[in-house]
Design a protein around this motif. Structure first.
Motif, PDB file in Angstrom:
ATOM      1  N   VAL A  83      41.933  39.240  44.462  1.00 45.68           N
ATOM      2  CA  VAL A  83      43.551  39.756  44.487  1.00 45.68           C
ATOM      3  C   VAL A  83      44.205  39.532  44.003  1.00 45.68           C
ATOM      4  O   VAL A  83      45.094  38.139  42.829  1.00 45.68           O
ATOM      5  CB  VAL A  83      44.236  38.864  45.846  1.00 45.68           C
ATOM      6  CG1 VAL A  83      45.046  39.988  46.432  1.00 45.68           C
ATOM      7  CG2 VAL A  83      42.600  39.730  47.511  1.00 45.68           C
ATOM      8  N   VAL A  84      44.848  40.594  43.059  1.00 48.08           N
ATOM      9  CA  VAL A  84      46.293  40.469  42.194  1.00 48.08           C
ATOM     10  C   VAL A  84      47.609  40.716  42.124  1.00 48.08           C
ATOM     11  O   VAL A  84      48.474  39.934  41.396  1.00 48.08           O
ATOM     12  CB  VAL A  84      45.536  41.540  41.025  1.00 48.08           C
ATOM     13  CG1 VAL A  84      44.357  40.873  39.825  1.00 48.08           C
ATOM     14  CG2 VAL A  84      45.834  42.914  41.316  1.00 48.08           C
ATOM     15  N   LYS A  85      47.759  41.394  43.365  1.00 42.14           N
ATOM     16  CA  LYS A  85      49.364  41.819  43.365  1.00 42.14           C
ATOM     17  C   LYS A  85      49.113  41.841  45.206  1.00 42.14           C
ATOM     18  O   LYS A  85      48.460  42.866  45.185  1.00 42.14           O
ATOM     19  CB  LYS A  85      49.680  42.654  42.697  1.00 42.14           C
ATOM     20  CG  LYS A  85      51.397  42.413  42.729  1.00 42.14           C
ATOM     21  CD  LYS A  85      51.360  43.885  41.660  1.00 42.14           C
ATOM     22  CE  LYS A  85      51.211  45.325  41.854  1.00 42.14           C
ATOM     23  NZ  LYS A  85      51.712  46.575  40.948  1.00 42.14           N
ATOM     24  N   GLY A 130      34.836  43.738  36.376  1.00 48.53           N
ATOM     25  CA  GLY A 130      35.921  44.687  35.051  1.00 48.53           C
ATOM     26  C   GLY A 130      35.399  46.058  35.772  1.00 48.53           C
ATOM     27  O   GLY A 130      35.196  46.602  36.195  1.00 48.53           O
ATOM     28  N   GLY A 131      36.721  46.764  35.183  1.00 49.82           N
ATOM     29  CA  GLY A 131      36.855  47.401  35.692  1.00 49.82           C
ATOM     30  C   GLY A 131      38.414  48.149  35.945  1.00 49.82           C
ATOM     31  O   GLY A 131      39.274  47.376  36.254  1.00 49.82           O
ATOM     32  N   GLU A 132      38.783  49.340  37.201  1.00 49.33           N
ATOM     33  CA  GLU A 132      40.349  50.194  37.564  1.00 49.33           C
ATOM     34  C   GLU A 132      40.081  49.215  38.338  1.00 49.33           C
ATOM     35  O   GLU A 132      39.403  48.611  39.036  1.00 49.33           O
ATOM     36  CB  GLU A 132      40.384  51.500  37.011  1.00 49.33           C
ATOM     37  CG  GLU A 132      39.878  51.734  35.723  1.00 49.33           C
ATOM     38  CD  GLU A 132      40.516  53.574  35.970  1.00 49.33           C
ATOM     39  OE1 GLU A 132      40.867  53.735  37.314  1.00 49.33           O
ATOM     40  OE2 GLU A 132      39.815  53.998  35.185  1.00 49.33           O
ATOM     41  N   ASP A 133      41.583  48.772  38.185  1.00 50.18           N
ATOM     42  CA  ASP A 133      42.254  48.112  39.885  1.00 50.18           C
ATOM     43  C   ASP A 133      41.683  49.342  41.242  1.00 50.18           C
ATOM     44  O   ASP A 133      42.108  50.191  40.849  1.00 50.18           O
ATOM     45  CB  ASP A 133      43.464  47.810  40.457  1.00 50.18           C
ATOM     46  CG  ASP A 133      43.537  46.175  38.767  1.00 50.18           C
ATOM     47  OD1 ASP A 133      42.460  45.682  38.278  1.00 50.18           O
ATOM     48  OD2 ASP A 133      45.542  46.506  38.328  1.00 50.18           O
ATOM     49  N   VAL A 134      42.423  48.316  42.172  1.00 51.44           N
ATOM     50  CA  VAL A 134      41.728  49.740  43.328  1.00 51.44           C
ATOM     51  C   VAL A 134      42.710  48.941  44.111  1.00 51.44           C
ATOM     52  O   VAL A 134      43.332  47.686  44.585  1.00 51.44           O
ATOM     53  CB  VAL A 134      40.513  49.323  44.190  1.00 51.44           C
ATOM     54  CG1 VAL A 134      39.677  50.388  43.458  1.00 51.44           C
ATOM     55  CG2 VAL A 134      40.171  47.933  44.559  1.00 51.44           C
ATOM     56  N   GLU A 135      43.164  49.794  45.465  1.00 49.57           N
ATOM     57  CA  GLU A 135      43.901  49.052  45.922  1.00 49.57           C
ATOM     58  C   GLU A 135      43.457  49.429  47.520  1.00 49.57           C
ATOM     59  O   GLU A 135      42.901  50.701  48.175  1.00 49.57           O
ATOM     60  CB  GLU A 135      45.985  50.239  46.208  1.00 49.57           C
ATOM     61  CG  GLU A 135      46.351  50.491  44.971  1.00 49.57           C
ATOM     62  CD  GLU A 135      47.344  51.884  44.908  1.00 49.57           C
ATOM     63  OE1 GLU A 135      47.473  52.142  45.839  1.00 49.57           O
ATOM     64  OE2 GLU A 135      48.030  51.370  43.759  1.00 49.57           O
ATOM     65  N   ARG A 136      44.139  48.339  48.347  1.00 52.59           N
ATOM     66  CA  ARG A 136      43.502  48.947  49.866  1.00 52.59           C
ATOM     67  C   ARG A 136      44.799  48.517  50.632  1.00 52.59           C
ATOM     68  O   ARG A 136      45.088  47.759  50.476  1.00 52.59           O
ATOM     69  CB  ARG A 136      42.361  47.795  49.800  1.00 52.59           C
ATOM     70  CG  ARG A 136      41.336  47.846  49.511  1.00 52.59           C
ATOM     71  CD  ARG A 136      40.665  48.955  49.880  1.00 52.59           C
ATOM     72  NE  ARG A 136      39.026  48.954  49.383  1.00 52.59           N
ATOM     73  CZ  ARG A 136      38.921  49.886  48.276  1.00 52.59           C
ATOM     74  NH1 ARG A 136      39.828  50.479  47.464  1.00 52.59           N
ATOM     75  NH2 ARG A 136      37.521  49.953  47.536  1.00 52.59           N
ATOM     76  N   THR A 137      45.210  49.685  51.532  1.00 55.90           N
ATOM     77  CA  THR A 137      45.837  48.820  52.457  1.00 55.90           C
ATOM     78  C   THR A 137      45.549  48.523  53.470  1.00 55.90           C
ATOM     79  O   THR A 137      44.359  48.132  54.186  1.00 55.90           O
ATOM     80  CB  THR A 137      46.193  50.611  53.467  1.00 55.90           C
ATOM     81  OG1 THR A 137      45.410  51.153  54.070  1.00 55.90           O
ATOM     82  CG2 THR A 137      46.828  51.333  51.999  1.00 55.90           C
ATOM     83  N   PHE A 182      46.989  45.880  49.558  1.00 60.12           N
ATOM     84  CA  PHE A 182      46.852  45.089  48.441  1.00 60.12           C
ATOM     85  C   PHE A 182      46.262  45.477  46.832  1.00 60.12           C
ATOM     86  O   PHE A 182      45.420  47.050  47.703  1.00 60.12           O
ATOM     87  CB  PHE A 182      45.883  44.028  48.079  1.00 60.12           C
ATOM     88  CG  PHE A 182      46.615  43.014  49.577  1.00 60.12           C
ATOM     89  CD1 PHE A 182      46.764  41.407  49.205  1.00 60.12           C
ATOM     90  CD2 PHE A 182      46.504  42.687  50.646  1.00 60.12           C
ATOM     91  CE1 PHE A 182      47.807  40.651  50.136  1.00 60.12           C
ATOM     92  CE2 PHE A 182      47.370  41.889  51.989  1.00 60.12           C
ATOM     93  CZ  PHE A 182      47.746  40.491  51.330  1.00 60.12           C
ATOM     94  N   VAL A 183      46.377  45.374  46.177  1.00 65.84           N
ATOM     95  CA  VAL A 183      45.736  45.766  44.682  1.00 65.84           C
ATOM     96  C   VAL A 183      44.782  45.012  44.512  1.00 65.84           C
ATOM     97  O   VAL A 183      44.639  43.752  44.059  1.00 65.84           O
ATOM     98  CB  VAL A 183      47.149  45.993  43.937  1.00 65.84           C
ATOM     99  CG1 VAL A 183      46.444  46.202  42.235  1.00 65.84           C
ATOM    100  CG2 VAL A 183      48.265  46.762  43.737  1.00 65.84           C
ATOM    101  N   LEU A 184      43.360  45.113  44.179  1.00 66.47           N
ATOM    102  CA  LEU A 184      41.991  44.164  44.027  1.00 66.47           C
ATOM    103  C   LEU A 184      41.864  44.676  42.916  1.00 66.47           C
ATOM    104  O   LEU A 184      41.853  45.878  42.579  1.00 66.47           O
ATOM    105  CB  LEU A 184      40.933  44.238  45.191  1.00 66.47           C
ATOM    106  CG  LEU A 184      41.911  44.270  46.620  1.00 66.47           C
ATOM    107  CD1 LEU A 184      40.835  45.206  47.378  1.00 66.47           C
ATOM    108  CD2 LEU A 184      42.074  43.096  46.810  1.00 66.47           C
TER     109      LEU A 184
END
Length: 830
Positions: A39-41, A54-61, A47-49
């Motif tokens: 969890v980064v933000k 490595g790889g692009e960040d993903v969003e989860r509601t 949240f932004v995971l």
């Protein structure tokens, strides 16, 4: 009049997820590999995971997170807050259910103070006043309930302590301890403030309020570095050995070297802390004992269908067997296949053949094929037949042979191997062997008992009186008319009734030829210039030329042969049919078992000078000599020892336990469609089943017609009438020739019980008479002997064995195989 429509109620905002930056998340969706995120933000509604690899960040509601956790697709692993001590981090990493009950109650008491402080702060009360009011109000209202809770915990602990010490309460030293660990006193407002700040700043986690009693004191090393080194040396080089030196003695010897700087309690605590229990037991007791003590075994459920789950094992019977010539030949081996769900004995084999694939094959065939009990005067049927689905075995070599693996694939059943030297894992068949020893072998004269200590001065060799045929009759009578129809305590029913109740509606009946093709000794062979080479000979057939020209000379074919008759073999054609091959040396292979052939080969090699080749003449001469020596050993009635190796060569150990024949009707399955008879030729009249039926061919098997002429050493002895008698035998030359005269074909017919079978009722009546005599002797008044008793020969040792009818004597002498004995085999002592 206008209607005023009220506004719709506001849509409640979704509940937020209690995640923090730095927490770890594991996501596992169907048909996807699991992924790890951090969890980064925190953003609006989710949240932004960031992926760990490595790889692009993903969003989860928040909704996706809640549903993902409900369906088990998301696992949340909170990160330890920064600034925590190592002891507090260790508490957060383990489950709170493993903590001491009294410590958990202390945390609950603290949480009640924290909840009261939070409610006062929400009402607008200042911080200092909230802490003081919470300390006063919560203590005054809840101290009675807390006292009772701590007293209950203390009572449970004391009862458990009494149970472990096994001492009365008045003899136990009561440990003075403060009830409630100080929580039954009114806390200060500053103390409540400390609890509230730790609890609220760390996710309102109750584990943050657990007392850290394990961190009290100085747990560092108190001794010198050299002292720890010497303690390790004494433990690893002296204590952790198979000699199992006592720990107290090791400590005393260590104290003599380094001085009294380490107490025995410290030494023992150091051992438990530094060395795992499994490591200690492995070095002191061995790997097997450590494995048994520290391994959890899963209990398998039996298949409820009859005959689908069996156990197979061998047992050396505790009784000596005599030959009709009065020679004690040894103890026979019993191979049993038993159904685990119904406790029915589905197949067995009794002979002098040692545990090998040969005896296992005969037991499997007897278990798969229907039993023909016609003419045996048995009251019940033996309905067990059919191929199992699973067979549980031990670590015997025959159960790991290539032949059994090929049979497993061909018959489509599974071999379940168990760990070595663990007979309790297949206790069904092991319990059966114990039952046979108690109910069948216990009353037989000549029993050897389980060991020499229990046998004492009992003369097993002198009292042995039964032949292997009689032992087979007793076991058959007991299995069919006693064991199968008696109440079984472990089963909770009658085995025969359970078999009929759980028996499958359809059973595939394989022909005898088909069973041979699928259970014979297996090998992959090539077609050479002289044929298929196996067992130091060549097997021939005209179709081999066509196979070699069409498929080449490097192709390997599946080759099988009967372990009790190596005179012919079966080669599997690439198209699926079997071809019957005949030996190029039928005079020394037809009718011979694999063991007999190996004995002849070893003896021929021993008779050949070093550097010379073993010729066919030498092999023939060795076979004749081995047969003669084995027959002399078996017929030597004056010998004081046993001759199990000679009996293994001399007797027809490939004989089935019962004749195998047509399937019996099932009373529980009446009204079902009938199964085609496996013997259509029986409709015209009774046909005798022969022991060589295993080598006969079906319609899809090519066969070279060969006359069943007597061959080998038996034929040579029958043709030579002037052969000198052996000096080691007391049998006349005419009687020896009559016994060694071969039969034109080894017919295994369903015999008449009045002629062939020994009367079981006659033996039972004699046993009852002996029991009544023993009872009368025990109940009679004892008389004091004035004179010492006179030594007299025991009547049991002088009593002859049960005589056979005249027709049976000729048949029994004619059924004996060519005697043989290996020159380098040891005699089996009773």
């Amino acid at each position: 009049m206008s209607l005023i429509v009220p506004p719709p109620p506001p849509v409640p905002a979704p509940m937020a997820v209690a995640w923090r930056v730095g927490d770890d998340v594991r996501e596992e969706r169907p048909d996807e590999a699991p992924r790890l995120f951090t969890v980064v933000k925190r953003q609006k509604g989710g949240f932004v995971l960031r992926p760990k690899g490595g790889g692009e960040d993903v969003e989860r509601t928040d909704d996706e997170i809640r549903w993902g956790r409900c369906f088990g697709e998301l696992e949340h692993h909170p990160a330890a807050p920064a600034g925590l001590t190592a002891a507090r981090r260790a508490v957060l990493e383990r489950d709170s259910g493993t903590e001491d009950p009294e410590h958990r109650q202390v945390a609950r008491v603290k949480v009640e103070y924290c909840f009261r402080v939070e409610s006062l702060l929400d009402a607008g009360v200042p911080f200092d006043e909230a802490y003081a009011r919470a300390a006063e109000e919560v203590y005054a209202s809840e101290v009675g309930r807390w006292t009772k809770a701590f007293e209950d915990i203390r009572a449970v602990r004391e009862a458990d302590r009494l149970r472990k010490r096994r001492l009365p309460p008045e003899l136990l030293k009561k440990k003075p301890a403060r009830l409630g660990l100080g929580m039954l006193e009114r806390p200060r407002p500053s103390t409540v403030e400390t609890w509230f700040r730790e609890w609220s700043s760390n996710g309102r986690d109750e584990r943050m309020l657990l007392p850290l009693f394990n961190s009290r004191g100085d747990h560092g090393k108190k001794l010198e570095h050299r002292t720890y080194e010497r303690m390790r040396w004494w433990i690893e080089d002296v204590y952790l050995k198979l000699e199992q030196a006592p720990l107290a003695w090791v400590h005393r010897e260590m104290v003599k070297e380094i001085g009294n700087v380490v107490s025995y309690t410290t030494f023992r605590a150091f051992l438990k802390k530094e060395y795992a229990a499994y490591f200690v037991e492995k070095n002191r007791l061995g790997g097997r004992q450590a494995f048994l003590r520290n391994t959890v075994f899963k209990r398998l459920r039996h298949d409820q269908v009859a005959g689908k789950d069996i156990e197979i094992d061998h047992c050396l019977l505790d009784v000596l067997v005599r030959d009709p010539s009065r020679r004690v030949v040894g103890r026979p081996w019993l191979t049993v296949a038993m159904c685990r769900s119904t406790r029915m004995i589905v197949g067995c084999h009794l002979s002098f053949e040692q545990p090998s694939y040969a005896s296992l094959q005969r037991c499997l065939i007897h278990a798969i094929w229907p039993k023909d009990l016609s003419g045996l005067k048995l009251e019940n049927d033996w309905p067990c037949e059919g191929t199992p689905d699973r067979a549980t075995v031990d670590q015997g070599k025959e159960f790991y042979s290539a032949s059994l693996k090929a049979t497993e694939t061909a018959l489509k059943f599974q071999i379940v191997p168990l760990p070595g030297r663990m007979p309790w894992l297949k206790g069904t068949v092991e319990r059966l062997f114990g039952t046979i020893g108690v109910q069948v072998i216990a009353w037989m004269p000549g029993k050897t008992f389980s060991n020499v200590v229990k046998r004492g001065d009992y003369p097993s060799t002198k009292k042995a009186r039964f032949t292997i045929t009689q032992i087979r009759d007793f076991l058959l009578k007991w299995i069919v008319d006693d064991y199968h129809v008696s109440w079984h305590e472990g089963l909770g029913g009658v085995p025969l009734q359970e078999w009929y109740r759980r028996r499958p509606a359809e059973v595939e009946s394989l022909s005898v030829n088909k069973i041979t093709e699928l259970t014979g000794v297996f090998a992959m062979k090539k077609i050479g210039e002289k044929g298929v080479r196996a067992n130091s000979q060549y097997y021939l057939h005209p179709v081999l030329n066509e196979l070699k020209r069409q498929y080449g000379r490097d192709r390997e074919y599946e080759f099988r042969h009967d372990p009790f008759d190596i005179g012919h073999g079966l080669l599997k054609h690439p198209q699926g049919r079997w071809i019957r091959l005949e030996s190029d040396r039928p005079e020394r292979s037809v009718g011979k078992s694999l063991f007999q052939f190996k004995v002849d080969a070893r003896l021929a090699k021993a008779l050949t000078l070093k550097g010379e080749h073993v010729t066919q003449e030498r092999l023939t001469k060795a076979a004749e000599q081995a047969a003669e020596e084995a027959m002399d050993a078996v017929n030597n009635g004056s010998a004081k020892t046993t001759a199990a190796s000679a009996a293994r060569y001399h007797y027809d150990n490939g004989q089935f336990f019962t004749p195998i024949g047509r399937p019996r009707p099932n009373p529980a399955l009446e009204g079902l469609p009938a199964v085609d008879d496996a013997f259509p030729e029986r409709a015209a009249g009774p046909v005798n089943e022969t022991a060589d039926t295993l080598g006969s061919s079906d319609s899809d098997t090519d066969q070279v017609s060969m006359a069943p002429e007597p061959s080998g050493p038996r034929a040579a002895r029958s043709r030579s009438e002037d052969a000198p008698a052996s000096p080691r035998t007391s049998v006349s030359k005419a009687e020896k020739a009559a016994r060694s005269k071969p039969k034109p074909s080894r017919e295994f017919t369903a015999p008449d019980a009045d002629v062939v079978r020994v009367s079981f009722d006659r033996v039972q009546a004699e046993i009852e008479e002996r029991r009544a005599l023993m009872v009368s002797r025990r109940t009679a008044p004892r008389r004091r002997e004035v004179d010492p008793p006179v030594d007299r020969p025991e009547p049991e040792a002088m009593r002859p064995i049960l005589p056979l009818p005249p027709e049976n004597q000729a048949r029994a002498s004619d059924q004996h195989r060519s005697p043989a004995k290996s020159s380098n085999t040891k005699r089996n002592q009773p």
